[in-house]
Enzyme design. Structure first.
Site, short mmCIF file in Angstrom:
data_model
loop_
_atom_site.label_atom_id
_atom_site.label_comp_id
_atom_site.label_asym_id
_atom_site.label_seq_id
_atom_site.Cartn_x
_atom_site.Cartn_y
_atom_site.Cartn_z
CG ASP A 194 -1.76 -1.24 1.32
OD1 ASP A 194 -2.28 -1.67 0.28
OD2 ASP A 194 -1.85 -1.81 2.42
CE LYS A 235 3.12 -2.43 -4.46
NZ LYS A 235 2.77 -2.15 -3.07
N GLY A 236 0.60 1.77 -7.44
CA GLY A 236 -0.29 1.90 -8.60
C GLY A 236 -0.11 3.22 -9.31
N GLY A 254 -4.20 -4.32 -4.43
CA GLY A 254 -5.22 -3.36 -4.85
C GLY A 254 -4.50 -2.08 -5.22
CG HIS A 255 -1.66 -1.80 -7.70
ND1 HIS A 255 -0.88 -2.49 -8.58
CD2 HIS A 255 -1.17 -2.07 -6.47
CE1 HIS A 255 0.07 -3.13 -7.91
NE2 HIS A 255 -0.10 -2.90 -6.63
CB THR A 296 -6.59 -10.32 1.11
OG1 THR A 296 -6.02 -11.39 0.35
CG2 THR A 296 -5.54 -9.27 1.38
NE ARG A 317 6.46 -31.15 -5.66
CZ ARG A 317 7.36 -31.86 -5.01
NH1 ARG A 317 8.31 -32.44 -5.69
NH2 ARG A 317 7.29 -32.01 -3.71
CD GLN A 343 0.86 -8.82 -2.40
OE1 GLN A 343 1.64 -9.47 -3.07
NE2 GLN A 343 -0.38 -8.62 -2.76
CB THR A 400 1.77 -12.07 0.87
OG1 THR A 400 0.78 -12.63 0.02
CG2 THR A 400 3.02 -11.70 0.10
CB THR A 456 -7.73 -5.89 -1.43
OG1 THR A 456 -6.81 -5.51 -2.43
CG2 THR A 456 -8.28 -7.27 -1.74
#
Ligand code: IMP
Length: 429
Positions: free
Chosen positions: A13, A16-17, A40-41, A129, A143, A224, A239, A300
């Site tokens: 947060d 970055k967006g 969430g950007h 989230t 796998r 993130q 995360t 988000t």
């Protein structure tokens, strides 16, 4: 502009967006390489707020966008986002967006396990989230994940779904005591969206490689922040993916030598959503003020973000882990009007000074921040567009951040819109 990686330096947060949106203008391709719709950007374009969770923010500038192999994709969310963008006049058709055939699908059972697990562990919860991100990466490592290329061979897809649900349903029913999922219903749901998804699936690594060879400029959009990284963050309050710049290569299928710039995005203060240690967190009026003035709600989940002072132990760690070549300092305007501003320069722990980010959660929780106090600026800087026009105390604050982090500040953001930006040093022509 050369090939540029954008990384969050704190706990996500960081804004970055907006920076990706700004730099996208100078890029040909915009690539996401990790995470999923836990991100969430938020971008403000012509006064209108557009939030993307999965599709690279570069789509707003109508650049060719790519979702790399390292991303986990909820296909239902993806299609909703494509429709949402279209409604806002933004083309996110298969002409504009490609998804790696190696990217893993977030399945409905991943979402169900994510929330069932958080409910079950109660007080120890991570505060995820709830989008199924962790359980999807778990299956990838175990796998037994399902990838986009599996959608191309639907008989194989059905086989995989039936086999995996056998195990998941046992887990859901007997461990979480929650509802199971019917494999045939799930298969039918995927059958109904498969034709829409297929045109988007491609070998992203090959397309990016061809692009690099043909002189295209690539922008890698991290999600993130460094301290939520699975390897280097405040484990287990992290995360499930590697969010640092090294993974921009691995998560998109390009070689690590193709990066020219690695820009760390850092908020002028600090925030965190979800659980986990946050040494400079404020529980007083200033914390409330930052939360309100900065509209600090998760893009988000809508959760209130925890707020605190900027932490140089954190920023120096990010500089080291990501090989940062520059910083973009965001939301500097949120500090307008404060009498004094603190910078955490280290931690004190049981009489010792700590300057490197500790691995142990318990130690981090016990750390007392050591602050340097700087005078604030008592004026509105949101209309400032040139570095020289910033108040002297704001310039001194930024100079100190550069000095302590040993990374040059190249961009300063003083408001949510594209125009509310000060370019201190050009990273593009
Ligand atoms: P997950 O990624 O949903 O598994 O959540 C793990 C942790 O990362 C939680 O504390 C989340 O609040 C946090 N997190 C995940 N994505 C973001 C993000 O984009 N910004 C800030 N925090 C995030």
């Amino acid at each position: 502009m050369g090939n540029t990686v954008i990384i969050g330096a704190q706990w996500g947060d960081e804004g970055k967006g907006k920076i990706v949106d700004l730099l996208s203008e100078h890029a040909d391709f915009v690539v996401r390489f990790q995470g999923g719709n836990n991100a969430g950007h938020t971008m403000v374009v012509n006064g209108k707020e557009i939030i993307s969770h999965l599709i690279p923010s570069g789509i707003i500038q109508q650049k060719k966008c790519f979702i790399g192999n390292g991303v986990v994709v909820d296909p239902f969310v993806l299609l909703d986002e494509i429709d949402y963008l279209l409604k806002n006049g933004i083309d996110a058709s298969a002409k504009m967006l490609k998804i790696s055939n190696r990217a893993h699908l977030i399945m409905p059972y991943h979402r169900r396990i994510d929330s069932a697990r958080e409910d079950k562990i109660g007080a120890q919860k991570i505060g995820t989230t709830g989008r199924g991100i962790g359980p999807c990466y778990e299956d990838k490592a175990a796998r037994r994940g399902i990838r986009f290329c599996d959608l191309l061979d639907f008989d194989l897809f059905k086989e995989k779904v039936r086999a995996v649900l056998d195990e998941k349903n046992f887990y859901l029913q007997h461990y979480f005591k929650t509802e199971t999922l019917d494999p045939e219903t799930l298969i039918r749901e995927f059958e109904s969206i498969r034709d829409r998804l297929i045109p988007y699936i491609d070998d992203v690594s090959v397309i990016l490689d061809e692009g690099i060879k043909n002189g295209k400029t690539l922008l890698f959009e991290g999600a993130q922040g460094t301290h939520l990284d699975i390897e280097h963050g405040t484990y287990p309050f992290v995360t499930s993916s590697s969010v640092v710049s090294g993974n921009a290569a691995n998560g998109s299928g390009v070689g690590p030598a193709c990066f020219d710039e690695i820009i760390g995005i850092v908020k002028a203060y600090a925030t965190r959503v979800g659980e986990g240690p946050f040494p400079t967190e404020l529980f007083d009026d200033i914390g409330d003020r930052l939360q309100k003035t900065g509209s600090e709600f998760g893009a988000t989940t809508g959760r209130k973000r925890r707020c605190g002072w900027i932490d140089m132990v954190v920023l120096r760690n990010a500089a080291k882990l990501n090989s940062l070549s520059g910083l973009a300092v965001t939301k500097l305007d949120v500090l307008d009007g404060l009498d004094e501003i603190n910078i955490c320069i280290g931690y004190e722990h049981k009489g010792k000074t700590i300057t490197n980010f500790p691995a142990e959660i318990k130690i981090l929780q016990e750390c007392i921040p050591v602050y340097e106090t700087h005078p604030g600026w008592k004026q509105d800087i949101s209309k400032v567009r040139e570095f020289k026009d910033l108040p002297v105390n704001a310039r001194k604050y930024l100079a100190r951040l550069e000095e302590l982090s040993e990374v040059k500040i190249k961009i300063i953001s003083v408001g949510p819109g594209r125009e509310a930006t000060i370019i201190k040093e050009r990273i593009f022509k």
